[in-house]
Each structure stands twice: as C-alpha cells, then as structure tokens.
Design a protein around this motif. Structure first.
Motif, short mmCIF file in Angstrom:
data_model
loop_
_atom_site.label_atom_id
_atom_site.label_comp_id
_atom_site.label_asym_id
_atom_site.label_seq_id
_atom_site.Cartn_x
_atom_site.Cartn_y
_atom_site.Cartn_z
N GLY A 189 -5.80 4.23 -11.49
CA GLY A 189 -4.77 3.47 -10.79
C GLY A 189 -3.88 4.36 -9.94
O GLY A 189 -3.54 4.03 -8.80
N ASP A 192 -5.95 5.69 -6.99
CA ASP A 192 -6.14 4.66 -5.97
C ASP A 192 -4.88 4.52 -5.12
O ASP A 192 -4.95 4.46 -3.88
CB ASP A 192 -6.47 3.34 -6.66
N ALA A 193 -3.71 4.48 -5.76
CA ALA A 193 -2.45 4.35 -5.02
C ALA A 193 -2.20 5.57 -4.15
O ALA A 193 -1.73 5.45 -3.01
CB ALA A 193 -1.30 4.13 -5.99
N GLN A 196 -4.59 5.50 -1.07
CA GLN A 196 -4.18 4.46 -0.12
C GLN A 196 -2.89 4.84 0.60
O GLN A 196 -2.75 4.61 1.81
CB GLN A 196 -4.01 3.12 -0.84
N THR A 267 -0.96 0.23 -6.61
CA THR A 267 -1.41 0.16 -5.22
C THR A 267 -0.56 -0.83 -4.43
O THR A 267 -0.18 -0.57 -3.28
CB THR A 267 -2.89 -0.26 -5.16
N ASN A 268 -0.22 -1.96 -5.04
CA ASN A 268 0.60 -2.96 -4.36
C ASN A 268 2.00 -2.42 -4.06
O ASN A 268 2.54 -2.63 -2.98
CB ASN A 268 0.69 -4.22 -5.21
N ARG A 271 1.96 0.04 -1.15
CA ARG A 271 1.80 -0.58 0.17
C ARG A 271 3.15 -0.91 0.80
O ARG A 271 3.27 -1.01 2.02
CB ARG A 271 0.97 -1.86 0.06
N SER A 293 -4.02 -5.98 1.70
CA SER A 293 -4.55 -5.32 2.89
C SER A 293 -5.41 -6.33 3.65
O SER A 293 -6.06 -7.18 3.05
CB SER A 293 -5.38 -4.09 2.52
N ASP A 477 -9.16 0.84 4.84
CA ASP A 477 -8.90 0.17 3.56
C ASP A 477 -9.74 0.87 2.51
O ASP A 477 -10.98 0.89 2.60
CB ASP A 477 -9.26 -1.31 3.66
N ALA A 479 -10.61 2.05 -1.73
CA ALA A 479 -10.57 1.64 -3.14
C ALA A 479 -11.19 2.78 -3.96
O ALA A 479 -12.37 3.10 -3.76
CB ALA A 479 -11.32 0.34 -3.36
#
Length: 649
Positions: A189, A192-193, A196, A267-268, A271, A293, A477, A479
């Motif tokens: 997690g 991923d963040a 991104q 990740t959210n 963003r 996204s 984008d 992942a």
C-alpha cells in the motif's frame, strides 16, 4: 513623570519585540520569506533557456513562475546578433506595457541585464513578450534562417519563499526537489502510494524536472530525519489507523506533509496533493474523499487542437509550420497515422509558382501544387517507418519567382487550423519497437511488479516511473502489485527483479550466456556503433523491452548484480535527454564501462545451430518411401489403363 512614562513604553516595546522574535513567524514581514530567492535558469522554470527571435522584427513569449513572497526583478542573458546587422534593440513588454527597452551591441556574444521593474504577478506567474528589431547594414539582407539568439537566460528574484500554512499551499509554483519518505519495511500500500505520488508530481511540474527521490526513515519515526530547504518539499507516507493528510511543522520553517491511513486508503489520500481538490484544503489537516484516477480514453479520430495545438501559422517568404504527432497524447501505441490538413495560405500572384510540401525529418511524404483559392484540404499519410514516440510533421510553402531585393515581395501566411483531424489505429506490436514505444504502449494503466516488502525495489520503481512520466504528455496511471501477479497479468507492466531474471515464461532480448562468450552489436553513449562481449562470469544490469502477446513490458533486472542495475538507473537519471533519446530494445550496464544500447533483438544465449541438418526420424523416412512407392504404382496403373482404353488408328 515623563521619564516614567517613557521607561514604561520602552519596556512594553521590548516585550513586544521579544514576543515577535519568539513567535513561529519570527520577525517575518508579509513579504519576507524563509531565505533569499536565488537566480534560476529558465530551464529550472520549465522553459528553454535559449530563445530565438527570427526576422527583422522577432517576437517570443516567456512564462515565469513566481513563488509567493518573491518578485522577478531581472533577466540575465547572453545576446548574439546575426552578422551584417547595423543596430539591434530588445524590448520587453507585459500586457502592451513597456517594461524595458535597450540597444543590443553587435559583433559577438554580449551579456545583457534586463531590469523587470514594474512587472505584475498574476496567479503566481509573469508573462513577458520579448520583441527585437534588427536593421541590416546598407547593401545587405537579413538571413531569415539566422535568428537573434538569447542564450543561458536566467531570472533573478527578490524576496523569499513563504512557508506553507495550509495543504493548499504545500506545492509551490517552483519546485527543485521532492523527497518521499517511507519506512524500511515498505508495504504494498505504501509502495503504491509512493509510486503514484512520484508520477503525479512529475506530471504536475512537467519540464521543471524536479528531483524526485525515495528515502527511508528510521524504525518508528514519523518526521523526516532532515529538514527541507527552500524550493524543496518532503512527504512522509505511512500506514496508520486514521486516513488523513496533514502538515507537520519542523525546525526549518518548511513543514513536511504526512500522508497516513490504512493500506487501501493511502493511494486515495496521496492523490489529494496534486488534485484540483487541493485548492480547497485551506487548513493544516484534511481527509480526502474518493478521488479516482481517470485514464484518458483513446479514440481513432481526434484533432490537433485536442493534441495540444489550437492551430499553427507562419508568415514569411517561404513559410513553414510544424504539427506535433505525440503518441503519448494519443494515449496508446499507434500506427496508420493520417492527418487531414485544413487551413489556408496567401494566394500567389499570376507570375509566381508554388507548391506545398509535407515532410518528416528529411523524408518528403507528399507534395501538391498550390491553387489560386488559397485553401488547404488534404489527407496526409505518415508512413509507419517514420513514426517515433514524437513525430514532427512539417508543412512548407515553397514558391518560385522573383521575390525582389531582400525579399521585398509581400510575405506569405500559412495557417493550419486546430480542427485538422488526426486518424490513427492501435498498433500491436507497437510502432516503433523498443524504448521509443514507451510509455505510450504502457497506457492507459501500467502495473508495477515488485517483490513484496522491498524498499529497494520501490525506490527503483519510483525512478523508472518518474522517467516514463517525463516522456509523457498525459499523466500515467500506475498500480503496484506483486511481481508474479504482474507477470501473470494480461496488462502492460514494469517488472523489477533486480537480482536475477528467473521467469522463463517471459523471454528477454538479452540473457546471460551460459557457457561461451557472446558478442553483440551495440551503440555507445554517443550513438556510435561498437561491440560488447558478454562472458558467462560477467555481471551486468539491464533495462529491456518485451512484447509479450499483445502487451508491452519494461523489465529491470541483472544477472546477480543489482548494484549494476542501480548504476544504470543513476546514469539515465543524470541527464534529462537520455531517457528521451534511448533507442533499441535493451540498455546494458557492465562494470567499468558506460552503458550500451542493443539496437535489435538479439538472443545472446547459446542456441542450436539452425543451419544444421534437420533431425529426421527413421520411421519418418520409411513412411515417406512407402508413400512415394504407392503413388508411383498408382500413377503407372492409371497410365496403362488409359492407353488400353484409347482406340488404335
């Protein structure tokens, strides 16, 4: 009495001064900052530091980002006036207001200091128009292809950067470096963040090219171990029970930003930093709602306006314009590209002849005669062999006839409308192949496969994705998933296995030789052809491109030498132009030598000699003889029967 009142006023003033000095914004006036603003190159500000102004009256526009608390005060540049020019002048304007005007000495490169007193800052930016006027020597003509040049242009600021006081202010208009801090045992997690966020920052700042890196904190620590300097920012990403984004003050005056929450929320929250919602985060802490996204949906038909060009025009004796065909703006690997040119040109007089020429580089792909209507309405096919990641289509109006002394003939105007259509089809395999197919063949969503809990691989993923994003006009984008999941997936992917490639289901262009040395045809750092001999004991790191079925892969690996892979990534990161200029299907780094590029797919693993005689089984040979014998017998019987049925003459 007066003395007592005066003593009391002095005491109150002293206490007030101490309060101000001990406050978080000690002694800072509204316009003062954390440190004096430096002089920055236009390259650091996202623009080309070399400015060219063509013709007798040249015009160029530059945009200068401005940090809150600072004001641009001076342009420093070196001017080079074309030969055979008597006098030259340079005028700087803003909104038709003259900011500065000065004569430019002729005869060689001369340093210029252009004051910018009175400029107005609008939305943290200043837009300036540079206008030159050249007067040639008597009896000489100006060469329209030889511009006045302003090189190594820098901007000097006064004032100092203000420390952000809300999340909305965290990202400044000018960013030199961003450091993303994670724990040593990075989870999927967090990885991923981090990836991104790195891609989003690279897309947000575009050609400013801030240095984006990943660093590790000590166990259990939340604040970054260091302090941010002016024009730099720090972000900490960590798992926690509560999802939030918050400013974390520190001793340097530049707070860091903490992104925390459960693994599926990180990740959210990340963003939020680069999203349009961030402008409303006017506090030191915020919780982002669902921020999805939105990969751009690709279509077979678009316009040059949608590809970033609202229209192009040129006015000259022989005008020419360029249409940018950027596959990253198309959002996919494409081929069969066609452009429906719509526009106009100045009609030629009866005594003049002319034609329009379409070309890519030195290759002419179409030409047609001009008409007196002055209208352009023509489809142009761009051959696949000329396509690259970025292809520039040139349209030129060539004329023939007497244009008079020094081009006294009235200049012509050539215009291509923004509604000119661009037609394309998805290419599988991509056109062209290799590194020039990246990142468009990884769109719209790319998986990043790394080993779980690997902070080293996460750092490599950040470096690779930032490099890919800098090549793309559209945001990537991403992942992050486990390596084996990305290998088994049907989606485009970046695969990182730094120690060794032990996945035979995906065959790489370059693999380590097993027994005997193998020689490869490669090109060196300067693009010159050379050879590289790989021996079984030689350790090397590599980046390799693979087309696996209908998907594209970028593989980062080594044959037991992860340090060579890291050296290769540092080499790529050290020069902004290297990732863009990289060609071929693989780039290899060996100890004691600059990395080299493999131009064509070469299998350097020993393979059986395909020229040897085929291995024919005995029973196959016997079967073949039997079939031949049966066919011959049947043919003989058919001929005999035919002869017997034929009547004698």
């Amino acid at each position: 009495m007066v003395t007592r009142r005066l003593s009391r006023l002095i005491a109150v003033a002293t206490i007030g001064a101490l309060v101000l000095l001990l406050s978080p914004t000690a002694g800072a006036a509204p316009g003062d900052g954390l440190a004096s603003a430096p002089t920055l190159s236009l390259r650091d500000l996202g623009s080309d530091p070399d400015i060219e102004l063509y013709g007798q009256a040249g015009v160029q526009t530059i945009d200068i980002p401005v940090l809150p608390g600072t004001t641009p005060t001076v342009l420093n540049t070196t001017a080079l006036v074309p030969t055979f020019v008597r006098t030259a002048s340079l005028t700087v304007l803003q909104d038709n207001r003259v900011i500065s005007r000065q004569d430019v000495p002729t005869g060689g490169p001369v340093p210029l200091t252009i004051p910018l007193a009175g400029v107005r800052v609008v939305d943290n930016a200043v837009t300036l128009m540079l206008r030159t006027y050249l007067l040639p020597l008597e009896g000489y003509c100006l060469d329209p292809s030889n511009p006045m040049r302003l090189t190594d242009t820098t901007v000097g600021y006064e004032g100092g950067e203000r420390a952000p006081t809300a999340i909305a202010d965290f990202l400044p208009p000018i960013l030199r470096a961003l450091t993303i801090y994670v724990a040593p045992d990075v989870s999927q997690g967090v990885a991923d963040a981090a990836v991104q966020l790195a891609a989003a920052i690279a897309a947000h700042y575009g050609r400013q090219y801030p240095d984006i890196s990943l660093a590790r904190m000590g166990p259990g620590s939340t604040p970054p171990p260091g302090t941010a300097r002016p024009f730099e920012r720090q972000v900490v990403i960590t798992e926690g029970p509560k999802a939030q984004v918050s400013l974390q003050p520190n001793d340097s005056g530049v707070p860091s930003l903490l992104v925390s929450g459960p693994a599926n929320e990180l990740t959210n929250q990340a963003r939020l930093i680069t999203s349009n919602v961030a402008q409303y985060a006017l506090s030191t802490s915020a919780v982002a709602g669902p921020l999805r996204s939105a990969p751009q949906l690709t279509t077979n038909l678009t316009t040059i306006r949608k590809l970033g060009q609202p229209g192009v025009n040129s006015t000259a004796i022989k005008p020419e314009v360029y249409i940018s065909l950027d596959q990253t703006r198309l959002g996919r690997a494409s081929h069969n590209v066609r452009v429906h040119l719509r526009g106009s040109y100045t009609p030629l007089p009866e005594a003049m002849g002319g034609r329009l020429v379409a070309s890519v580089g030195s290759d002419t792909i179409d030409r047609w005669e001009v008409t007196h209507e002055g209208v352009i309405d023509r489809w142009i096919d761009v051959p696949d062999r000329l396509l690259a990641r970025f292809t520039s289509l040139r349209i030129q109006l060539d004329i023939a006839g007497n244009t008079g002394y020094c081009g006294e003939f009235q200049p012509l105007t050539l215009t291509i409308d923004g509604e000119s259509e661009v037609s394309s089809e998805p290419a599988s395999p991509p056109v062209p192949a290799g590194f020039q197919s990246l990142p468009q063949s990884l769109m719209p969503r790319v998986e990043v496969g790394i080993d779980p809990d690997s902070s080293d691989d996460t750092e490599r993923a950040v470096t690779l994705i930032v490099g890919m994003q800098r090549l793309s006009a559209l945001p990537l984008d991403t992942a992050v998933v486990p390596l084996q999941e990305a290998i088994d997936s049907p989606n485009p992917a970046v695969l990182i296995d730094a120690d060794d490639w032990d996945h035979p289901e995906i065959r790489l262009p370059v693999v380590a030789p097993r027994n005997i040395p193998m020689m490869m045809d490669v090109t060196d750092d300067s693009g010159q052809p050379t050879t590289l001999t790989l021996e079984p004991a030689l350790r090397f790191g590599s980046l390799q491109t693979v087309v696996d079925g209908k998907r594209s892969l970028l593989v980062a690996t080594s044959n037991g030498a992860p340090e060579q892979l890291d050296e290769l990534l540092r080499w790529l990161h050290a020069n902004r132009q290297r990732p863009a200029n990289l060609d071929g299907v693989a780039v290899i780094s060996v100890p004691g030598r600059a990395p080299v590029t493999v131009l064509a797919t070469q299998n350097v693993e020993p393979t059986p000699d395909t020229r040897a005689a085929p291995d024919i089984k005995p029973w196959w040979f016997a079967t073949g003889v039997l079939v031949l014998l049966v066919a011959s017998t049947a043919w003989w019987l058919w001929l005999r029967r035919r002869r017997s049925a034929t009547p004698e003459e």
